[in-house]
Motif scaffolding. Structure first.
Motif, mmCIF file in Angstrom:
data_model
loop_
_atom_site.group_PDB
_atom_site.id
_atom_site.type_symbol
_atom_site.label_atom_id
_atom_site.label_comp_id
_atom_site.label_asym_id
_atom_site.label_seq_id
_atom_site.Cartn_x
_atom_site.Cartn_y
_atom_site.Cartn_z
ATOM 1 N N PHE A 1 14.931 11.974 2.613
ATOM 2 C CA PHE A 1 15.701 13.216 2.458
ATOM 3 C C PHE A 1 17.102 13.075 3.038
ATOM 4 C CE2 PHE A 1 17.099 17.285 4.277
ATOM 5 C CZ PHE A 1 17.189 18.040 3.112
ATOM 6 N N LYS A 2 17.231 12.326 4.116
ATOM 7 C CA LYS A 2 18.546 12.173 4.742
ATOM 8 C C LYS A 2 19.545 11.520 3.793
ATOM 9 C CE LYS A 2 20.525 10.965 9.187
ATOM 10 N NZ LYS A 2 21.844 10.721 8.625
ATOM 11 N N ASN B 1 20.943 14.230 1.628
ATOM 12 C CA ASN B 1 21.897 15.056 2.370
ATOM 13 C C ASN B 1 23.226 14.343 2.556
ATOM 14 O OD1 ASN B 1 21.208 17.660 2.938
ATOM 15 N ND2 ASN B 1 20.517 17.291 5.023
ATOM 16 N N ASP B 2 23.152 13.069 2.921
ATOM 17 C CA ASP B 2 24.377 12.318 3.204
ATOM 18 C C ASP B 2 25.174 12.028 1.942
ATOM 19 O OD1 ASP B 2 23.750 12.326 5.864
ATOM 20 O OD2 ASP B 2 22.826 10.332 5.848
ATOM 21 N N HIS C 1 24.906 19.004 2.021
ATOM 22 C CA HIS C 1 23.860 19.887 2.535
ATOM 23 C C HIS C 1 23.471 20.978 1.537
ATOM 24 C CE1 HIS C 1 23.688 18.212 6.569
ATOM 25 N NE2 HIS C 1 25.012 18.105 6.532
ATOM 26 N N THR D 1 23.108 20.695 -1.692
ATOM 27 C CA THR D 1 22.075 20.107 -2.549
ATOM 28 C C THR D 1 20.787 19.911 -1.773
ATOM 29 O OG1 THR D 1 23.770 18.976 -3.854
ATOM 30 C CG2 THR D 1 21.518 18.141 -4.016
ATOM 31 N N GLY D 2 20.933 19.484 -0.507
ATOM 32 C CA GLY D 2 19.745 19.308 0.326
ATOM 33 C C GLY D 2 18.980 20.600 0.525
ATOM 34 N N ASP D 3 19.706 21.710 0.707
ATOM 35 C CA ASP D 3 19.042 23.002 0.884
ATOM 36 C C ASP D 3 18.294 23.417 -0.388
ATOM 37 O OD1 ASP D 3 19.981 23.126 3.430
ATOM 38 O OD2 ASP D 3 21.613 24.537 3.009
ATOM 39 N N GLY E 1 14.677 21.518 9.658
ATOM 40 C CA GLY E 1 15.124 20.342 8.930
ATOM 41 C C GLY E 1 14.271 20.104 7.705
ATOM 42 N N ASP E 2 13.778 18.871 7.575
ATOM 43 C CA ASP E 2 12.906 18.534 6.446
ATOM 44 C C ASP E 2 11.461 18.370 6.901
ATOM 45 O OD1 ASP E 2 13.454 16.252 7.926
ATOM 46 O OD2 ASP E 2 13.276 14.905 6.210
#
Length: 789
Positions: free
Chosen positions: A399-400, A403-404, A408, A410-412, A437-438
């Motif tokens: 998942f990181k 995010n990277d 964020h 898209t990560g959310d 977090g995840d």
């Protein structure tokens, strides 16, 4: 306007008939028991004054008639009068100690008895003493007693009936001596004086009673105002409400009527509960809070800040009510009075705050607080019924990287889809929530069937590993699951969460996409890791690190072209610790940054002792490379050691492109601008970085040992990969280094495949700095025989 101000008092006096003033009836709307009690209390405060007045008048009578009637009769009369007055004083003091309605009633009776007996005793001198004297002495005696009668009118206004009786007794007695003496003019005067005294007592009593009624009304209003002010200050009350013993509204204020969406006339006299229950009144299906209010009213109990759900014209509202039962002086219940306010908005706000405190705003899943409560309940249930519960900890794999690389936002959105999939997998027996977090968690209330736990964990991993569509991107993440069973693996929430986390850590350590259950051995591993971390933090200060150097040779001439600096740790507490154990730990704790800085410095200083053509290869972790001052760190180290930049080669892995690729690229470009070279280590074992090979000019690509070993065993895939890497490196003007060569056959194979450099045990294991320097002859040339010795 001035006349209007005086209207209330005369109107009150006119409403008071003589019978009410004398206490013979209770006509009118006054609170008579309360008023009679106030009268008796006021009269009791005059007890001492009454005693002294009677004593002074009695002494005057004794002075006039003792010579005529003799000391004996006079002494008996004075003793009787003193006994009555002293008895009245004691009765007053005794009754003042008891502040009860019964005591007030008794106090009034005592006053009446004392006043009438005193009047009879004062009639004795007029009837018994006056005939023995002259008309002048009888007139003096009547004047003295008449003064006493007049004083009663003005100083004993609270008991007009007693004064009327006493005045009548003394007036009749006062006529007797003058009738005997034939003084009819004086008889007429006594009769007129008595009549005036009686009328004066009634009028003064009426005035006093009217004043008390007005005062009582003012006091009641002040109590209401005080109640409103107190409740407003304490609870911000909005309106006053009042009901009678039948719970019907009375004295409805406009503000309260507005709260009921009606006028005061429309609701006055209507049942309070019926008005606020709305349509539910007929069915009797009330909210629990309304039942509680009805119970309080039925039991005549005080209540404060009671939240009640009401229905006003079909609209559901929340009121906050406070109420106090009202009782009269006799203790009779007369209804309820209280204050209230509409707290619908405040309650909605508090409910929203409570929701936010217990649910995750991004995923709408229960948060850590609610999960810990659910787990506590599950543990209590398991202990009570001797069953089992379980906790599953879920962590997303890769998942990181999302995010990277994509941000964020898209990560959310990805986390929101993950939560939807998790909710779809849960039944009535499981609660899923987000810890942060995840990381997610599932509380399983009944885990008696371990197959259900294993099946759910497998379904979670399978579901979360399927592709996601987010903002036109197809994303792939996986999931690792760790589980612990209660109360076997922990009897408290903290123990169970800690042990499930240990199991999750093991699943992640196994490469992800796995489900691991907690085992007691994990505690030992965790404790070992904790102790190792504590020692690692002190290792630099204790000078426990040492560098070893492994030679890298030219594939054709087998001459040494460089050494790779490899850090070793010989701990005073743990002995020799494998790099495979402490390097990942150092990266997790960011201790790799100071350790890497020390390695770079030591390696450069050591390389100054080698021949000028031999380079030193230094591994740099992503954590160290992403430090903002990494470029300056290299500059300072080269300056301090005096090593030429061309002799330093920085080795990085493909993982640097999974963090902040732009920062990593800028840092490497700055290092290359100094003249240093860059090698890409473990190429092909991680994520694809072919795009960066074109953008960033690496000097060397290192072929991982797994491909070398595969090629030596005839694996076509490994042979094809090595050929492809060699061809690509030549086309990009880069050199290749094959790692893990352990035999002459492997060295010959690698040479024939076209690799430029070779590194492995065949040409030398990692060695101490003295041994590395010993590989060169005195003239600085390499000694191949010693190299493979």
């Amino acid at each position: 306007m001035s006349d209007e101000k005086h209207l209330p008092t005369p109107s009150i006096e006119q409403e008071l008939p003589v019978s009410a003033v004398l206490g013979l009836s209770q006509k009118g709307q006054a609170d008579w028991p309360r008023l009679r009690g106030l009268e008796a209390q006021a009269l009791s405060r005059l007890t001492l004054h009454r005693f002294f007045v009677h004593a002074i008048v009695a002494l005057l009578v004794a002075h006039l008639y003792t010579p005529l009637v003799g000391p004996l009769f006079m002494g008996l009369w004075l003793g009787a009068l003193a006994t009555v007055q002293i008895s009245g004083m004691r009765s007053d003091k005794r009754q003042q100690l008891y502040n009860t309605r019964r005591g007030k009633h008794t106090l009034s009776k005592n006053h009446s008895r004392t006043a009438i007996v005193s009047a009879i005793l004062w009639a004795v001198p007029l009837i018994g003493f006056a005939p023995f004297g002259s008309v002048e002495s009888a007139g003096t005696l009547m004047a003295v007693i008449g003064t006493l009668m007049a004083g009663r009118v003005y100083f004993y206004t609270t008991t007009p009936l007693n004064m009327v009786i006493a005045s009548l007794i003394n007036g009749i007695a006062g006529c007797a001596p003058f009738i005997v003496m034939g003084e009819w003019a004086l008889v007429t005067g006594v009769v007129l004086f008595t009549i005036c005294t009686i009328l004066g007592a009634i009028e003064v009593g009426r005035t006093h009673m009217a004043a008390r009624i007005a005062e009582s009304a003012i006091i009641e209003k002040e109590e209401v105002v005080s109640l409103l002010l107190r409740e407003f200050e304490e609870n911000e009350a909005d309106w006053l409400w009042e009901i009678d013993p039948r719970r019907r509204l009375q004295s409805v204020s406009p503000r309260f009527a507005f709260a009921l969406s009606a006028t005061d006339k429309e609701v006055d006299g209507k049942p309070l509960l019926a008005l606020i229950a709305g349509d539910k009144w007929e069915s009797g299906d009330f909210p629990p809070s309304l039942h509680e209010l009805a119970e309080k009213l039925r039991n005549r109990e005080n209540f404060s800040n009671l939240s009640v759900q009401v229905s006003i014209k079909g609209e559901e509202r929340w009121w906050e009510l406070s109420g106090t039962p009202i009782r009269d002086e006799r203790g009779k219940f007369t209804g309820f009075r209280g204050v209230g306010s509409d707290v619908t908005e405040q309650r909605q706000s508090s409910e929203k705050i409570e929701y936010l405190a217990r649910y995750d705003t991004l995923t709408s899943l229960p948060n850590r607080l609610m999960l810990t409560e659910a787990l506590g309940d599950a543990l209590d249930h398991a202990e009570h019924w001797r069953s089992r519960c379980a906790l599953m900890m879920i962590d997303l794999d890769r998942f990181k990287a999302v995010n990277d690389s994509l941000g964020h936002m898209t990560g959310d959105k990805l986390l929101a889809q993950v939560s939807s999939r998790l909710k779809a997998l849960m039944g009535d027996n499981a609660v899923v929530g987000r810890l942060g977090g995840d990381e997610f968690a599932v509380v399983i209330r009944d885990a008696s069937d371990l197959n259900y736990l294993r099946s759910l964990a497998r379904r979670v991993i399978t579901s979360l590993s399927e592709p996601y569509q987010v903002d036109h991107h197809t994303l792939y993440v996986g999931a690792s699951v760790g589980s612990a069973i209660g109360p076997r693996d922990g009897r408290t929430v903290e123990e169970l969460m800690r042990n499930a986390d240990l199991a999750l850590y093991r699943a992640k350590d196994a490469g992800g996409g796995e489900h691991c259950r907690f085992e007691p051995v994990l505690h030992a591993s965790a404790e070992e890791r904790r102790q190792l971390e504590a020692s690692l933090r002190n290792a630099l200060g204790l000078d426990e690190f040492v560098l070893h150097y492994q030679p890298v040779v030219d594939a054709r001439s087998e001459s040494i072209v460089s050494f790779e600096a490899l850090v070793r740790w010989n701990s005073s507490e743990h002995g020799f610790v494998s790099p495979g154990k402490f390097i990942p730990l150092a990266e997790d704790t960011r201790l790799i940054v100071p350790i890497g800085r020390w390695v770079l410095r030591q390696a450069c200083f050591e390389a100054r002792k080698w021949p000028d053509h031999v380079k030193v290869n230094v591994n740099v972790s992503p954590e160290q490379l992403l430090e903002p001052d990494f470029h300056q760190e290299v500059v300072d180290t080269l300056a301090a050691s005096g090593l030429r930049p061309e002799r330093l080669e920085i080795e990085v892995t493909e993982s640097i492109f999974l963090r902040d690729a732009s920062v990593a690229r800028n840092a490497l470009e700055q290092v290359m601008a100094l003249g240093c070279s860059i090698a890409l280590d473990d190429f092909g074992t991680g994520y694809s970085s072919l795009g960066y090979l074109r953008k960033l000019r690496f000097s060397t690509i290192k072929v991982d040992r797994t491909f070398v070993q595969g090629a030596s065993q005839g694996a076509n895939e490994s042979l094809a990969i090595i050929n492809a890497v060699v061809a690509m490196a030549k086309s990009l003007d880069m050199t290749t280094t094959a790692e893990g060569v352990e035999s002459a056959e492997e060295a010959e194979l690698i040479r024939n495949l076209g690799c430029d450099k070779i590194q492995g045990f065949y040409f030398g294991r990692p060695m101490a700095s003295e041994d590395a320097r010993g590989l060169f002859s005195k003239d600085g040339l390499p000694n191949p025989r010693r190299l493979r010795a």
